[in-house]
Each structure stands twice: as structure tokens, then as C-alpha cells.
Design a protein around this motif. Structure first.
Motif, PDB file in Angstrom:
ATOM      1  N   HIS A 333       0.801  -1.227   0.000  1.00 29.16           N
ATOM      2  CA  HIS A 333       0.000   0.000   0.000  1.00 29.16           C
ATOM      3  C   HIS A 333       0.836   1.280   0.000  1.00 29.16           C
ATOM      4  O   HIS A 333       0.386   2.310  -0.495  1.00 29.16           O
ATOM      5  CB  HIS A 333      -0.951   0.006   1.194  1.00 29.16           C
ATOM      6  CG  HIS A 333      -1.974  -1.096   1.172  1.00 29.16           C
ATOM      7  ND1 HIS A 333      -1.751  -2.333   1.741  1.00 29.16           N
ATOM      8  CD2 HIS A 333      -3.214  -1.159   0.619  1.00 29.16           C
ATOM      9  CE1 HIS A 333      -2.811  -3.094   1.555  1.00 29.16           C
ATOM     10  NE2 HIS A 333      -3.714  -2.412   0.884  1.00 29.16           N
ATOM     11  N   TYR A 334       2.050   1.211   0.601  1.00 29.62           N
ATOM     12  CA  TYR A 334       2.899   2.403   0.664  1.00 29.62           C
ATOM     13  C   TYR A 334       4.095   2.317  -0.272  1.00 29.62           C
ATOM     14  O   TYR A 334       4.820   3.300  -0.441  1.00 29.62           O
ATOM     15  CB  TYR A 334       3.370   2.649   2.099  1.00 29.62           C
ATOM     16  CG  TYR A 334       2.310   3.272   2.976  1.00 29.62           C
ATOM     17  CD1 TYR A 334       2.279   4.646   3.216  1.00 29.62           C
ATOM     18  CD2 TYR A 334       1.309   2.491   3.551  1.00 29.62           C
ATOM     19  CE1 TYR A 334       1.305   5.213   4.021  1.00 29.62           C
ATOM     20  CE2 TYR A 334       0.326   3.047   4.351  1.00 29.62           C
ATOM     21  CZ  TYR A 334       0.324   4.416   4.578  1.00 29.62           C
ATOM     22  OH  TYR A 334      -0.651   4.982   5.369  1.00 29.62           O
ATOM     23  N   TRP A 350       0.713   3.595  10.464  1.00 30.22           N
ATOM     24  CA  TRP A 350      -0.687   3.368  10.098  1.00 30.22           C
ATOM     25  C   TRP A 350      -1.136   1.960  10.483  1.00 30.22           C
ATOM     26  O   TRP A 350      -2.284   1.763  10.875  1.00 30.22           O
ATOM     27  CB  TRP A 350      -0.899   3.616   8.608  1.00 30.22           C
ATOM     28  CG  TRP A 350      -2.332   3.517   8.181  1.00 30.22           C
ATOM     29  CD1 TRP A 350      -2.868   2.655   7.279  1.00 30.22           C
ATOM     30  CD2 TRP A 350      -3.427   4.307   8.648  1.00 30.22           C
ATOM     31  NE1 TRP A 350      -4.224   2.857   7.144  1.00 30.22           N
ATOM     32  CE2 TRP A 350      -4.593   3.876   7.988  1.00 30.22           C
ATOM     33  CE3 TRP A 350      -3.532   5.356   9.567  1.00 30.22           C
ATOM     34  CZ2 TRP A 350      -5.841   4.421   8.217  1.00 30.22           C
ATOM     35  CZ3 TRP A 350      -4.790   5.918   9.798  1.00 30.22           C
ATOM     36  CH2 TRP A 350      -5.913   5.459   9.126  1.00 30.22           C
ATOM     37  N   PRO A 400      -6.892  -0.772  -2.432  1.00 32.55           N
ATOM     38  CA  PRO A 400      -5.589  -0.144  -2.685  1.00 32.55           C
ATOM     39  C   PRO A 400      -5.287   1.035  -1.772  1.00 32.55           C
ATOM     40  O   PRO A 400      -4.127   1.328  -1.494  1.00 32.55           O
ATOM     41  CB  PRO A 400      -5.704   0.312  -4.140  1.00 32.55           C
ATOM     42  CG  PRO A 400      -7.171   0.514  -4.363  1.00 32.55           C
ATOM     43  CD  PRO A 400      -7.875  -0.492  -3.501  1.00 32.55           C
ATOM     44  N   ASP A 401      -6.319   1.743  -1.316  1.00 32.98           N
ATOM     45  CA  ASP A 401      -6.119   2.939  -0.493  1.00 32.98           C
ATOM     46  C   ASP A 401      -5.933   2.531   0.971  1.00 32.98           C
ATOM     47  O   ASP A 401      -6.859   1.992   1.592  1.00 32.98           O
ATOM     48  CB  ASP A 401      -7.338   3.851  -0.628  1.00 32.98           C
ATOM     49  CG  ASP A 401      -7.156   5.176   0.118  1.00 32.98           C
ATOM     50  OD1 ASP A 401      -6.178   5.315   0.875  1.00 32.98           O
ATOM     51  OD2 ASP A 401      -8.019   6.062  -0.043  1.00 32.98           O
ATOM     52  N   PRO A 402      -4.766   2.772   1.574  1.00 31.43           N
ATOM     53  CA  PRO A 402      -4.553   2.333   2.955  1.00 31.43           C
ATOM     54  C   PRO A 402      -5.513   2.964   3.948  1.00 31.43           C
ATOM     55  O   PRO A 402      -5.822   2.369   4.982  1.00 31.43           O
ATOM     56  CB  PRO A 402      -3.103   2.749   3.246  1.00 31.43           C
ATOM     57  CG  PRO A 402      -2.782   3.809   2.240  1.00 31.43           C
ATOM     58  CD  PRO A 402      -3.572   3.450   1.021  1.00 31.43           C
ATOM     59  N   GLN A 403      -6.006   4.165   3.648  1.00 28.32           N
ATOM     60  CA  GLN A 403      -6.949   4.802   4.567  1.00 28.32           C
ATOM     61  C   GLN A 403      -8.242   4.003   4.692  1.00 28.32           C
ATOM     62  O   GLN A 403      -8.882   3.996   5.758  1.00 28.32           O
ATOM     63  CB  GLN A 403      -7.256   6.227   4.091  1.00 28.32           C
ATOM     64  CG  GLN A 403      -6.032   7.116   3.957  1.00 28.32           C
ATOM     65  CD  GLN A 403      -5.256   7.266   5.254  1.00 28.32           C
ATOM     66  OE1 GLN A 403      -5.837   7.547   6.293  1.00 28.32           O
ATOM     67  NE2 GLN A 403      -3.945   7.077   5.193  1.00 28.32           N
ATOM     68  N   LEU A 404      -8.622   3.311   3.612  1.00 25.82           N
ATOM     69  CA  LEU A 404      -9.868   2.529   3.621  1.00 25.82           C
ATOM     70  C   LEU A 404      -9.723   1.202   4.350  1.00 25.82           C
ATOM     71  O   LEU A 404     -10.723   0.508   4.564  1.00 25.82           O
ATOM     72  CB  LEU A 404     -10.341   2.288   2.187  1.00 25.82           C
ATOM     73  CG  LEU A 404     -10.714   3.539   1.385  1.00 25.82           C
ATOM     74  CD1 LEU A 404     -11.162   3.147  -0.022  1.00 25.82           C
ATOM     75  CD2 LEU A 404     -11.816   4.340   2.087  1.00 25.82           C
TER      76      LEU A 404
END
Length: 494
Positions: A333-334, A350, A400-404
Motif C-alpha cells: 500500500h505504501y 498506520w 488499494p487505499d490504505p486509509q480505507l
């Protein structure tokens, strides 16, 4: 069994379980940061499972011993509370030392000491619920423990992120150095652990041996009159020893992965243990703790044997998540595996928030679980929660979005709360109360064995089948939770 034990009040159960808040501070800091510490000190991703071996191995050795001793202990502090105190002191010291490890192997050794110390405190806490609560209140007691586990882990898992974002403490450091955000998190956790466990020691009373015997008079009479069954240990001793030596030969002569030496050692060790038990039985030396623990392993209740499969698949999944989530999220993800980079450390922070989130949802789930059990029964409730966890782990590869990734933590949180409560509630009604501690310790075998197996084969599987991409370890964990969900429906409760 235990029908004469009075109901305890909400606050009595609260105080009895409050120490788990502190235990989980240590446990969550270990789970969320040890892989980061290992990588910072120079470990490769595929070396992490074998370095983590200290944690499950110490549990395998320590918990049944502590369970047996605590069953036999009675002193000024009672039966279980002396072990709360000793373990809390050792764990507090370990939390101060761990983030200051100068080398990788010192850090690995400190993990061994820290996990052993946590186990000294944690195992008697499980048995205390069985000691103090009657059958009807045990599910509530274990759910309360899950609540405190969730609350403690929320704060502990997020501590490095909080130190950086709230208190402006650096989350990066020179290559090979542990960031200050991690160090201060461990220091804070050490203080909270000792204070929380101390609260339970001071506020909770235990039944005396005479009171427990009165509550369980019929069971105690049966236990006193019973003799240990004769078991043929020799067959198992030969089979497991030869199988372990065979694996050792394959690994050595075919130059297979070094992690498989662990599998070989485990098989041979189990064979040797059975051989020793056979010798003790032949010489009629069966009163010692070693023989009685091994005997109880082979004569455990049928419900416990069925629950063993549930625990095996559940904890294989959890161990895969704990040791690979940091490397999975930072790389997938990063986009970074460089431990000195900003991207890697932001991703690692995170992961701490994600771990805090699933523990927070676990705290909420712990409040819901007793109601779910009343509606659909304990087995279907556990099955449902495990499936939620499987969906949560599997979704990492499609988001794909780590925030999700916060959203899958809901399912993982429900699974975690359920794993920490419902199997123990089912177990506590199927084992004799005078052996509650030792059987709780033996039950830990089925937590430890899958973790040892994961440490032996997960790295191998990722290297040979998934191009060494740690994100697929989470997918394997999801599949394992599905197997656990199926297994729990096959449990027959007494």
C-alpha cells in the motif's frame, strides 16, 4: 458443576478482569512493533517468522507449567494473584528494555523474555474466571476480558502514531536505531500494565481451597478417588521421533529452507516427551507435574479436542496477520520496504492505527457477543464472527487505499473478540474445576502449535508460491479463519 457459586456483581467482574487492560498493553505493543524493531535492526522480511518463534514457544512451555502451579498454589495473595504480580513485574521490566535492544539477536532474546512474562500473568487470569464465576456468568466474564483487551489494545497499538502526531515525537531515526515514538510507547505501556494488574490484585478476592471444594464436592470426590489411566506412550514416541528425523534428513540433504528445522525439532521433541512419560509411568512415578500435564494432554475431554481444531485455524490466521501486516501494508500500500524511509515509517505507524482500530471494534464486539450468543447460540455466534474476520483479512488485497483499510478492521475486531472469549466459555464448562489452570494451559498448545507451524512454513510458502509478497500471507490467514468457522460447528458441548 459450580451451581452453588453466587452470582457476582457487574463491578466485581469488572475489577476481576481489569488487569487484562494492562496485559493487552504489553501484548499489543509486542504485536504491533516487534516486526518493525526486527526490520529496523536488520532483519529481512523472510527472516521475521523465525525470529517471532520466541513468542509461541514460550507460551507452549510456560502456560501449562504456570497453570499446574497455580492450581496447587495458595498463599497470602491467594491462588492465581501471586502469578499476576510476578508476571507483571517481569513484563514491566521487559517493556522498558525491549526498545533499547542494540542488536537484532538481543531483541529476539528480549521477545522471548517478554512473552514468557506476559504468559505468567495471562494464563491464571483465564483460570480465575472459571474459579470465581458460575457456569451462567462465564461467557460474560470472558466477554469482559475481551472488552478490556480491546480497550487496552486500541490505545497501545496507536501509541507510536499518537506520540508522533499528538506530541511531536520523531517516528524516524538513523538506520539501525529504534524511533523515539516506539521507545516512549513501550515506557508508557509498562506503567499502565503494572497499574492495571495491580488494581485486580488489590480489588479481587479468591475462593479458598475449602470453599472451592465445597462448591465442587461431587466433582472433588470423584477426582480424589480417581486413578490415572494407563496410556501407551511408546507408539507415539516412536512415530513422532522417526517422523522428525525424516524431516531433518530431507532438510539437510536436499538443502531445504532452514525454517523446516523448527518443524523437525518440534516433532522430535514431542516424541521424546512421550518417551519420558512412558518411563515415568513404567516406574509408577506419576505424581509429578510433568507426567500429570502430559497425561492430561492425552486424556482431555472430547469437547476440548474438537475446540483444538477451532483454535488451530484461528491462531494460524492471527499469527499470519501479526507478523506480516506491517511488511504487507508498507510494501503493497505504501510502496516501500526501506525501514529508514518516510513512506515505510508512515505505513508502519498506520498499521499501529489499524491494529488499534480492530481492537477498538473488538471492545464494542465484546459488548454485543453475549446478545448474539443468546440469539443464535454460542457455536453459530463464533462461526459468524470468524467469517467476518476472514472477509476483513481477504479485503486487504483488493483495497488499494490504505486509509480505507479501517473498514476491514470491523470484521477482524469481531473475530478477535470472539476468539478471546467464546472458545474459553465452551471449554470452561467441559473441564474439571480442580484442573482449570492446567487445562487452560494445555488449551494454549492449540494456540501455540499453529503459530510454530506458521513460523516454519509461511516464509517458505511466500517465497515459492507468491514471489515473497507478504500481502498473500493475509489471504492465507483469511482461508484459515474459514476453516475455523467450519470446525466450530462440529463441536459437541457437554
Amino acid at each position: 458443576m459450580n451451581n452453588n457459586k453466587p452470582n457476582l456483581s457487574f463491578w466485581q467482574i469488572w475489577n476481576m478482569c481489569f488487569g487484562f487492560l494492562g496485559i493487552q498493553f504489553g501484548f499489543a505493543l509486542q504485536n504491533g512493533n516487534v516486526s518493525r524493531i526486527f526490520q529496523t535492526l536488520g532483519a529481512n522480511v523472510d527472516d521475521i517468522p523465525i525470529l517471532w518463534i520466541a513468542a509461541p514457544l514460550t507460551g507452549l512451555i510456560v502456560q501449562p507449567i504456570i497453570g499446574f502451579w497455580s492450581d496447587k498454589t495458595w498463599g497470602k495473595l491467594g491462588r492465581r494473584r501471586p502469578f499476576f504480580l510476578y508476571g507483571a513485574i517481569l513484563t514491566t521490566l521487559s517493556l522498558f528494555i525491549m526498545p533499547n535492544s542494540p542488536t537484532l539477536w538481543i531483541a529476539a532474546g528480549m521477545l522471548w523474555i517478554m512473552d514468557a512474562s506476559i504468559n505468567v500473568t495471562m494464563e491464571p487470569f483465564r483460570a480465575l474466571v472459571g474459579d470465581n464465576l458460575n457456569k451462567k456468568q462465564r461467557a460474560t466474564g470472558y466477554a469482559m476480558q475481551s472488552f478490556f483487551i480491546g480497550v487496552g489494545a486500541v490505545v497501545a497499538s496507536a501509541l507510536p502514531w499518537m506520540m508522533t502526531n499528538w506530541f511531536d515525537i520523531a517516528n524516524t531515526a538513523a538506520a539501525g536505531q529504534i524511533p523515539d515514538s516506539v521507545k516512549y510507547s513501550f515506557y508508557f505501556g509498562a506503567v499502565i500494565l503494572f497499574a492495571a494488574v495491580g488494581w485486580t490484585i488489590v480489588t479481587t478476592k479468591e475462593y479458598s481451597p475449602e470453599q472451592l471444594a465445597a462448591f465442587n464436592e461431587q466433582e472433588q470426590t470423584t477426582a480424589n478417588n480417581a486413578s490415572l489411566a494407563v496410556i501407551n506412550f511408546n507408539k507415539g514416541a516412536v512415530v513422532f521421533t522417526l517422523l522428525g528425523l525424516f524431516v531433518l534428513g530431507l532438510v539437510t540433504f536436499m538443502s531445504l529452507e532452514k525454517e523446516l528445522y523448527l518443524l523437525s525439532a518440534g516433532l522430535v521433541s514431542f516424541g521424546v516427551i512421550q518417551f519420558i512419560a512412558s518411563l515415568l509411568q513404567a516406574k509408577n512415578r506419576t505424581v509429578g507435574g510433568f507426567y500429570q500435564v502430559i497425561h492430561d494432554v492425552f486424556t482431555m475431554p472430547e469437547t476440548m479436542k474438537q475446540l483444538a481444531w477451532v483454535q488451530f485455524f484461528s491462531w494460524f490466521a492471527l499469527f499470519a496477520m501479526w507478523i506480516y501486516t506491517t511488511s504487507a501494508v508498507t510494501s503493497f500500500h505504501y510502496g516501500s520496504s526501506d525501514t529508514s524511509s518516510v513512506a515505510y515509517n508512515n505505513g508502519a505507524d498506520w498499521v499501529g492505527v489499524l491494529f488499534a482500530a480492530y481492537n477498538g471494534f473488538a471492545a464494542l464486539a465484546a459488548l454485543c457477543i453475549p446478545f448474539i450468543v443468546k440469539k443464535i447460540g454460542i457455536q453459530w455466534a463464533h462461526c459468524f464472527n470468524l467469517i467476518l474476520g476472514a472477509l476483513g483479512l481477504a479485503s486487504f488485497i483488493v483495497i488499494p487505499d490504505p486509509q480505507l483499510l479501517i473498514w476491514p478492521m470491523i470484521g477482524i475486531g469481531f473475530a478477535w473478540a470472539s476468539i478471546l472469549s467464546l472458545p474459553y466459555a465452551m471449554l470452561s464448562t467441559s473441564v474439571p474445576s480442580h484442573k482449570m489452570g492446567v487445562f487452560m494451559g494445555i488449551f494454549n498448545f492449540f494456540i501455540v502449535i499453529p503459530q510454530l507451524l506458521a513460523a516454519s512454513i509461511l516464509g517458505l510458502i511466500l517465497r515459492h508460491f507468491f514471489d515473497n509478497q507478504p500481502i498473500y500471507a493475509l489471504l492465507l490467514g483469511a482461508l484459515s479463519l474459514v476453516f475455523a468457522a467450519i470446525a466450530v460447528l462440529r463441536v459437541k458441548q457437554s
